[in-house]
Design a protein around this motif. Sequence first.
Motif, short mmCIF file in Angstrom:
data_model
loop_
_atom_site.label_atom_id
_atom_site.label_comp_id
_atom_site.label_asym_id
_atom_site.label_seq_id
_atom_site.Cartn_x
_atom_site.Cartn_y
_atom_site.Cartn_z
N LYS A 35 0.64 -1.36 0.04
CA LYS A 35 -0.01 0.06 -0.01
C LYS A 35 0.94 1.16 -0.15
O LYS A 35 1.95 1.15 0.68
CB LYS A 35 -0.88 0.01 1.19
CG LYS A 35 -1.83 -1.22 1.26
CD LYS A 35 -2.75 -1.22 2.56
CE LYS A 35 -3.58 -2.30 2.61
NZ LYS A 35 -4.38 -2.53 1.59
N VAL B 75 1.44 4.11 1.60
CA VAL B 75 1.24 4.61 2.98
C VAL B 75 2.46 4.99 3.48
O VAL B 75 3.56 4.00 3.50
CB VAL B 75 0.37 3.89 4.04
CG1 VAL B 75 0.11 4.69 5.22
CG2 VAL B 75 -0.80 3.50 3.33
N PHE C 110 -1.90 8.65 5.02
CA PHE C 110 -2.74 8.01 3.48
C PHE C 110 -2.77 9.05 2.54
O PHE C 110 -2.90 10.26 2.87
CB PHE C 110 -4.08 7.34 4.14
CG PHE C 110 -3.82 6.38 5.42
CD1 PHE C 110 -3.88 4.97 4.92
CD2 PHE C 110 -3.44 6.66 6.70
CE1 PHE C 110 -3.64 4.03 6.00
CE2 PHE C 110 -3.41 5.47 7.61
CZ PHE C 110 -3.59 4.28 7.20
N ARG C 111 -2.88 8.34 1.58
CA ARG C 111 -3.47 9.43 0.35
C ARG C 111 -5.04 9.87 0.18
O ARG C 111 -5.32 10.87 0.05
CB ARG C 111 -3.32 8.44 -0.79
CG ARG C 111 -2.01 8.25 -1.41
CD ARG C 111 -1.73 7.29 -2.73
NE ARG C 111 -2.41 6.11 -2.32
CZ ARG C 111 -2.76 5.31 -3.30
NH1 ARG C 111 -2.13 5.52 -4.68
NH2 ARG C 111 -3.29 4.09 -2.98
N SER C 112 -5.90 9.13 1.22
CA SER C 112 -7.14 9.61 1.37
C SER C 112 -7.92 9.19 2.58
O SER C 112 -7.40 8.40 3.49
CB SER C 112 -8.01 9.21 0.05
OG SER C 112 -8.43 7.60 0.49
N GLU D 47 -10.65 7.83 2.75
CA GLU D 47 -11.43 6.45 2.98
C GLU D 47 -10.32 5.24 3.11
O GLU D 47 -10.47 4.40 3.78
CB GLU D 47 -12.03 6.29 1.54
CG GLU D 47 -12.50 4.73 1.21
CD GLU D 47 -13.26 4.59 -0.22
OE1 GLU D 47 -14.08 3.89 -0.29
OE2 GLU D 47 -12.61 5.43 -1.16
N GLU D 48 -9.02 5.72 2.53
CA GLU D 48 -7.91 4.51 2.85
C GLU D 48 -7.52 4.49 4.32
O GLU D 48 -7.36 3.26 4.63
CB GLU D 48 -6.87 4.96 2.14
CG GLU D 48 -6.96 4.44 0.48
CD GLU D 48 -5.73 5.07 -0.36
OE1 GLU D 48 -4.76 5.46 0.14
OE2 GLU D 48 -5.58 4.88 -1.60
N ASN E 251 -10.62 2.67 6.33
CA ASN E 251 -10.57 1.18 5.84
C ASN E 251 -9.32 0.75 6.80
O ASN E 251 -9.61 -0.51 7.22
CB ASN E 251 -10.41 1.01 4.49
CG ASN E 251 -11.59 1.49 3.67
OD1 ASN E 251 -12.67 1.61 4.39
ND2 ASN E 251 -11.51 1.79 2.25
N PHE E 252 -7.96 1.14 6.62
CA PHE E 252 -7.09 0.37 7.43
C PHE E 252 -7.38 0.34 8.69
O PHE E 252 -7.02 -0.45 9.45
CB PHE E 252 -5.90 1.10 6.93
CG PHE E 252 -4.57 0.59 7.68
CD1 PHE E 252 -3.99 -0.51 7.24
CD2 PHE E 252 -4.20 1.17 8.90
CE1 PHE E 252 -2.97 -1.25 8.17
CE2 PHE E 252 -3.27 0.65 9.64
CZ PHE E 252 -2.42 -0.42 9.17
N THR F 39 -3.99 12.16 6.71
CA THR F 39 -3.98 12.12 5.33
C THR F 39 -3.00 13.02 4.93
O THR F 39 -2.30 13.63 5.63
CB THR F 39 -5.38 12.48 4.42
OG1 THR F 39 -5.66 13.81 4.91
CG2 THR F 39 -6.78 11.49 5.12
#
Length: 349
Positions: free
Chosen positions: A59, A61, A98-100, A102-103, A106-107, A168
């Motif tokens: 990923k 990250v 994280f890039r977003s 949502e990511e 989720n993680f 993010t």
Amino acid sequence: MKETEYPGGSKSRVNRAGDAVRKGNASEGDLAAIEEWRAAHRAVLNTFQAILRIRLRGKNVVVAQRHKRKNTIFDKLQRLPKMQLARMDDVAGCRLIFRSIEEMHNFRDEFHKARFNHKMRNERDKYDYITRPKNTGYRGIHDVYEYDVNSEAGKGLKGLYIELQYRTLVHHAWATAVEVVGFITESQPKFEKGDDRYRLAMAYASEILARSHENLKGPFPDMSDRDLLAAFLEIDQDIFLMQTLRGLNQAKSSISDKKNNILIFSPDGELTVKSYRDATDALRDLFELEKDLPGHDIVLVRADSSEEVRTAFRNYFNDAREFVRLMDAGCAKLSGHVPKRIFRSRAKK
């Protein structure tokens, strides 16, 4: 320290040492107990970073870890007079970028299902500063874990805490800029100290970034886009925040790909980097440097590559470029215009 003994002797011994620091009468024994306790967090950091990297394999990250600076620990004891040192939960920290949104969510959801003995100490939403941003504009999510392993070698470390920071790239750009402002001005918007215009400007900036890049609200959810931009621009006209950040010279210190790096920020703004293959050597030098250079800002950080160090700890390199870029784009979006640059250089009054 015996392997099964709590670092620093006991929690009560560490707490007494912290109280002595707060009162200004810490003995050599007190400082030695604190150093032993602080150093023990290295094993906790290494354990959690290994767990995180395995789960994030493949990923995009950024993962980095840092040991809380001694001066920052002592400052926190002064700011929070009722805090017991052994309960300070962010001495060891892992930062995940994280890039977003949502990511990130989720993680975090998956990580909460992990099967290990380490216990999450906070309720899920307690440190959710995205849903409830701080007054300073800080956004992100923190979780605090209590270290717990069955191995004989790890028994003495049971009960130490580690903080996981979820951010993010947008959150991180803002947080970096806040730290940079603290370095280059006499104000500390992160701690609501100094000229309150810097705190307010960065809080408005947080709202602008949340709306324009993440379709969320920040610390000023009820302001219209027009009023928000006007408020930010009015303060910026007074303190030249964007012009100052845009004109910064980035620190050019080179970083090797050795995983342990000590970043030394001198009072006049010069950055020196010392790199180590072995974490024990780095920790030993960190404590010596803190004694020898009391006026310097010194931090031990770890990441898998030099690029990850620069990304995760941009504030130490006076690198606010991403914040400036995001603010230019964010203000353009909220205003309905798309100029090349929102904040043009202007002569001081």
